[in-house]
Design a protein around this motif. Sequence first.
Motif, PDB file in Angstrom:
ATOM      1  N   LEU A 334       0.825  -1.205   0.000  1.00  0.00           N
ATOM      2  CA  LEU A 334       0.000   0.000   0.000  1.00  0.00           C
ATOM      3  C   LEU A 334       0.865   1.263   0.000  1.00  0.00           C
ATOM      4  CD1 LEU A 334      -2.752  -1.135   2.509  1.00  0.00           C
ATOM      5  CD2 LEU A 334      -3.074  -0.648   0.074  1.00  0.00           C
ATOM      6  N   ARG A 338       0.752   4.340  -2.821  1.00  0.00           N
ATOM      7  CA  ARG A 338       0.568   5.765  -2.506  1.00  0.00           C
ATOM      8  C   ARG A 338       1.750   6.617  -2.965  1.00  0.00           C
ATOM      9  NH1 ARG A 338      -0.747   3.402   2.652  1.00  0.00           N
ATOM     10  NH2 ARG A 338      -3.023   3.286   2.941  1.00  0.00           N
ATOM     11  N   ILE A 351      -1.603  -1.870  -5.915  1.00  0.00           N
ATOM     12  CA  ILE A 351      -3.001  -1.816  -5.445  1.00  0.00           C
ATOM     13  C   ILE A 351      -3.671  -3.169  -5.640  1.00  0.00           C
ATOM     14  CG2 ILE A 351      -5.275  -0.823  -5.916  1.00  0.00           C
ATOM     15  CD1 ILE A 351      -3.850   1.793  -6.654  1.00  0.00           C
ATOM     16  N   GLU A 363      -8.274  -1.011   3.271  1.00  0.00           N
ATOM     17  CA  GLU A 363      -7.443   0.140   2.938  1.00  0.00           C
ATOM     18  C   GLU A 363      -7.779   0.671   1.547  1.00  0.00           C
ATOM     19  OE1 GLU A 363      -5.180   1.877   4.477  1.00  0.00           O
ATOM     20  OE2 GLU A 363      -4.655   0.750   6.278  1.00  0.00           O
ATOM     21  N   ALA A 364      -8.107  -0.239   0.635  1.00  0.00           N
ATOM     22  CA  ALA A 364      -8.424   0.175  -0.731  1.00  0.00           C
ATOM     23  C   ALA A 364      -9.660   1.061  -0.786  1.00  0.00           C
ATOM     24  CB  ALA A 364      -8.628  -1.055  -1.605  1.00  0.00           C
ATOM     25  N   MET A 367      -8.645   4.560  -0.047  1.00  0.00           N
ATOM     26  CA  MET A 367      -7.606   5.077  -0.932  1.00  0.00           C
ATOM     27  C   MET A 367      -8.169   5.891  -2.104  1.00  0.00           C
ATOM     28  SD  MET A 367      -4.574   2.817  -2.683  1.00  0.00           S
ATOM     29  CE  MET A 367      -4.039   2.186  -1.096  1.00  0.00           C
ATOM     30  N   TYR A 368      -9.392   5.615  -2.498  1.00  0.00           N
ATOM     31  CA  TYR A 368      -9.948   6.211  -3.718  1.00  0.00           C
ATOM     32  C   TYR A 368      -9.914   7.735  -3.673  1.00  0.00           C
ATOM     33  CZ  TYR A 368     -13.097   7.024  -7.657  1.00  0.00           C
ATOM     34  OH  TYR A 368     -13.633   7.437  -8.852  1.00  0.00           O
ATOM     35  N   LYS A 370      -8.077   9.678  -2.114  1.00  0.00           N
ATOM     36  CA  LYS A 370      -6.742  10.262  -1.974  1.00  0.00           C
ATOM     37  C   LYS A 370      -5.929  10.144  -3.266  1.00  0.00           C
ATOM     38  CE  LYS A 370      -6.717   8.968   2.927  1.00  0.00           C
ATOM     39  NZ  LYS A 370      -6.076   8.139   3.962  1.00  0.00           N
ATOM     40  N   MET A 371      -6.485   9.462  -4.242  1.00  0.00           N
ATOM     41  CA  MET A 371      -5.790   9.271  -5.511  1.00  0.00           C
ATOM     42  C   MET A 371      -6.178  10.359  -6.506  1.00  0.00           C
ATOM     43  SD  MET A 371      -3.781   6.618  -5.596  1.00  0.00           S
ATOM     44  CE  MET A 371      -3.418   5.142  -4.640  1.00  0.00           C
TER      45      MET A 371
END
Length: 434
Positions: A334, A338, A351, A363-364, A367-368, A370-371
Amino acid sequence: MTIRNILHGAAGLVIIAACAASPAPSSAQSLAGRVQAAPTSRVQFEFPAKSGVCGDGQSFLSSGNGSSYYGNVNVINGVSTQPCSTGPVRVVVDRADAVVTNIETVAGPLHPAEGATDLGTVSGREAVDYLMSIATKTDGRASREAIMPAALADGVDITPTLVAIARDQNRPLDTRRSALSWLARDDATNSDAQAGRATDLLLSIARDDNETQSLRRSALGMLARVGHGAGVPALVRLAADNSSSWTAQESLRALAQSGDPRARDFLRREIARTDLPDAMLIDVIRGLGDTQATGQDIALLRNTFTSTSSDRARSTIMDVIAQRGTATDTKWLLGIARDVNQSVQTRRRAIELAARGTTGSAEALAMYDKMDDPTLKSTLIQIYAQNNDRASLDKLIAIAKTDSNYTLRRRAIESLSRTQDPRARQALVELTTR
């Protein structure tokens, strides 16, 4: 002497002469002759097995080293779940037009083979002489199949014949490969002298440019299995010698599949080299990252990921670390996902691998948002669709309703349309009635 005595003596001589001229009993015939004379095309015989050989007498056997099983057997952690009883070796020979076409081998309790002429028990020497004559002279799979039962005979050393078969370029490759395999076994190389002979033979074949690469590759692989690790030093020397790149690479691959401590130490040294060809580096990575990987090995792999410029090597490192599946490994992946300094392709792969872990899936979801890269967000949408859980479905609905990127919204809607979940159906209705 009376006439009666003379006639009586003459009759005795006639009887003796007749006995001498009569055919020898079947027990005095060679085993090959008895097989050929059998009235059926199937013939069976048995002989004493070496120590440790066992089986069920019908479908499987163990060759005596505690881990090698042949036939239909269930094995857990190297041990059969079925009873394995000691007993003689039984061979069933099938023939067509007097030519041996198939050889079946079992061990343990004796069971008659259907439709076979039973020749009974023969000596190990008789059995080996017959079987190895098939291995050295017959073509087809029977030549290969004859080697195993011969190797299981008690008190008979077949090493010289195995060596001759392995060197004979007129023998089928499968037969030669089988001979090499039995020469390299632990129970065939239980002395330094035997192990040395096996190592020398395997080395001579591996180095012979006139041999096929297939057999040379087999010889190198078997060097790693010679009893008591006798072949490992030779493999290390070959792998470290770059004068022959093919031999070096194949030797390295053999070492990568070995659990010998000396092989693993060599791999740890090799991964630190900066001049290692890409293909060899991949093999080192896979070897270090196998099921025997230690914390030291994983640390070396992570350091190599940071230092290497090879995309293939970096991808392989992620793959082997992901296979461990620990929370620490997922966290590391992860972190790569990032890292904006990594390529999009590398981050995407990280990922995908991280999401397979238990902690990675949760966590995934976070994450969306923040991408920034649409490609990575698209990968996350695909992962949410595959997860098929409530949290992932909620995320897909939110993306479909609120994401500012039309393409990503459409991908989320397409994913929702492929599920039968009532909540997904309701969300699609709401979207169409806006």
